[in-house]
Design a protein around this motif. Structure first.
Motif, short mmCIF file in Angstrom:
data_model
loop_
_atom_site.label_atom_id
_atom_site.label_comp_id
_atom_site.label_asym_id
_atom_site.label_seq_id
_atom_site.Cartn_x
_atom_site.Cartn_y
_atom_site.Cartn_z
N ARG A 293 -25.23 -5.00 16.44
CA ARG A 293 -24.64 -3.68 16.59
C ARG A 293 -23.14 -3.80 16.39
O ARG A 293 -22.46 -4.47 17.15
CB ARG A 293 -24.93 -3.08 17.95
CG ARG A 293 -24.45 -1.64 18.11
CD ARG A 293 -24.87 -1.08 19.45
NE ARG A 293 -24.59 0.34 19.59
CZ ARG A 293 -23.68 0.86 20.40
NH1 ARG A 293 -22.92 0.05 21.14
NH2 ARG A 293 -23.51 2.18 20.49
N ARG B 287 -33.52 0.57 8.26
CA ARG B 287 -33.10 -0.63 9.01
C ARG B 287 -31.79 -0.43 9.76
O ARG B 287 -31.61 -0.97 10.85
CB ARG B 287 -32.96 -1.82 8.05
CG ARG B 287 -34.22 -2.16 7.28
CD ARG B 287 -34.06 -3.47 6.52
NE ARG B 287 -33.02 -3.41 5.50
CZ ARG B 287 -31.96 -4.21 5.48
NH1 ARG B 287 -31.78 -5.14 6.42
NH2 ARG B 287 -31.06 -4.10 4.50
N PHE B 288 -30.88 0.32 9.19
CA PHE B 288 -29.57 0.56 9.79
C PHE B 288 -29.51 1.98 10.33
O PHE B 288 -30.06 2.91 9.74
CB PHE B 288 -28.46 0.40 8.76
CG PHE B 288 -28.21 -1.02 8.30
CD1 PHE B 288 -29.08 -2.05 8.59
CD2 PHE B 288 -27.09 -1.31 7.54
CE1 PHE B 288 -28.87 -3.34 8.16
CE2 PHE B 288 -26.84 -2.60 7.09
CZ PHE B 288 -27.73 -3.62 7.40
N THR B 289 -28.78 2.14 11.43
CA THR B 289 -28.55 3.46 12.01
C THR B 289 -27.07 3.60 12.36
O THR B 289 -26.54 2.79 13.14
CB THR B 289 -29.39 3.67 13.28
OG1 THR B 289 -30.78 3.51 12.97
CG2 THR B 289 -29.16 5.08 13.83
N GLY C 276 -33.27 -10.48 12.55
CA GLY C 276 -32.53 -10.20 13.77
C GLY C 276 -31.76 -8.89 13.70
O GLY C 276 -31.83 -8.15 12.72
N SER C 277 -31.02 -8.62 14.78
CA SER C 277 -30.29 -7.36 14.91
C SER C 277 -28.86 -7.61 15.35
O SER C 277 -28.57 -8.60 16.02
CB SER C 277 -30.97 -6.45 15.94
OG SER C 277 -32.28 -6.12 15.56
N GLN D 17 -25.99 0.21 14.06
CA GLN D 17 -27.08 -0.62 14.55
C GLN D 17 -27.83 -1.15 13.35
O GLN D 17 -28.32 -0.38 12.52
CB GLN D 17 -28.01 0.20 15.44
CG GLN D 17 -29.23 -0.57 15.94
CD GLN D 17 -28.86 -1.68 16.90
OE1 GLN D 17 -28.03 -1.49 17.78
NE2 GLN D 17 -29.49 -2.84 16.73
N MET D 18 -27.92 -2.46 13.26
CA MET D 18 -28.55 -3.10 12.11
C MET D 18 -29.76 -3.90 12.59
O MET D 18 -29.60 -4.84 13.39
CB MET D 18 -27.55 -4.02 11.40
CG MET D 18 -26.27 -3.32 10.99
SD MET D 18 -25.18 -4.36 10.00
CE MET D 18 -24.80 -5.65 11.18
N ASN D 19 -30.92 -3.52 12.14
CA ASN D 19 -32.17 -4.19 12.51
C ASN D 19 -32.80 -4.82 11.28
O ASN D 19 -32.49 -4.45 10.14
CB ASN D 19 -33.13 -3.20 13.14
CG ASN D 19 -32.61 -2.59 14.42
OD1 ASN D 19 -31.88 -3.22 15.18
ND2 ASN D 19 -32.99 -1.34 14.68
N ASN D 20 -33.70 -5.75 11.52
CA ASN D 20 -34.41 -6.42 10.44
C ASN D 20 -33.44 -6.90 9.36
O ASN D 20 -33.63 -6.64 8.16
CB ASN D 20 -35.47 -5.49 9.83
CG ASN D 20 -36.40 -6.21 8.88
OD1 ASN D 20 -36.58 -7.43 8.95
ND2 ASN D 20 -37.02 -5.45 7.99
N LEU D 21 -32.44 -7.60 9.80
CA LEU D 21 -31.41 -8.05 8.88
C LEU D 21 -31.95 -9.05 7.87
O LEU D 21 -32.84 -9.86 8.18
CB LEU D 21 -30.24 -8.65 9.65
CG LEU D 21 -29.31 -7.62 10.29
CD1 LEU D 21 -28.50 -8.23 11.42
CD2 LEU D 21 -28.40 -7.02 9.23
#
Length: 114
Positions: free
Chosen positions: A19, A66-68, A16-17, A81-85
């Motif tokens: 922000r 994964r993070f921006t 999941g993601s 922004q955190m993706n593919n946690l």
């Protein structure tokens, strides 16, 4: 008085993601390199991402891709922004300076679990 207020954490399933947001007051935000840090239970606090005033970024290897991290100097805000946690991302997340530290905020809890 400098104040850092983090928000946006929560419980999310693996993959999941989320922000995260950090609002800063009491500093001339645009002069500072800002970072996102995290501290997992029983572990030391680590810096996971940083952004220079001009928007250049750097990441720890474990979150690259994964993070921006981003910032809005006009709003005195920095975001993550955190993706593919992953479960190992579970921690309390904080923002703070990099070359100059301010009083730590309360952080925001991120829990990655199915």
């Amino acid at each position: 008085q400098v104040q850092l207020v983090e928000s946006g954490g929560g419980l999310v399933q693996p993959g999941g993601s989320l922000r995260l947001s950090c609002a800063a007051s009491g500093i001339v935000f645009r002069y500072h390199i800002m970072g996102w840090y995290r501290q997992a239970p029983g572990k030391q606090r680590e810096r996971v991402a940083e952004t220079t005033p001009s928007g250049n970024t750097n990441y720890v290897d474990s979150v690259k891709g994964r993070f921006t991290i981003s910032r809005d100097n006009a709003k005195n805000a920095v975001y993550l922004q955190m993706n593919n946690l992953k479960p190992e991302d579970t921690a309390v997340y904080y923002c703070n300076g990099v070359n100059l530290f301010f009083t730590w905020g309360q952080g925001t809890q991120v829990t990655v679990s199915s």
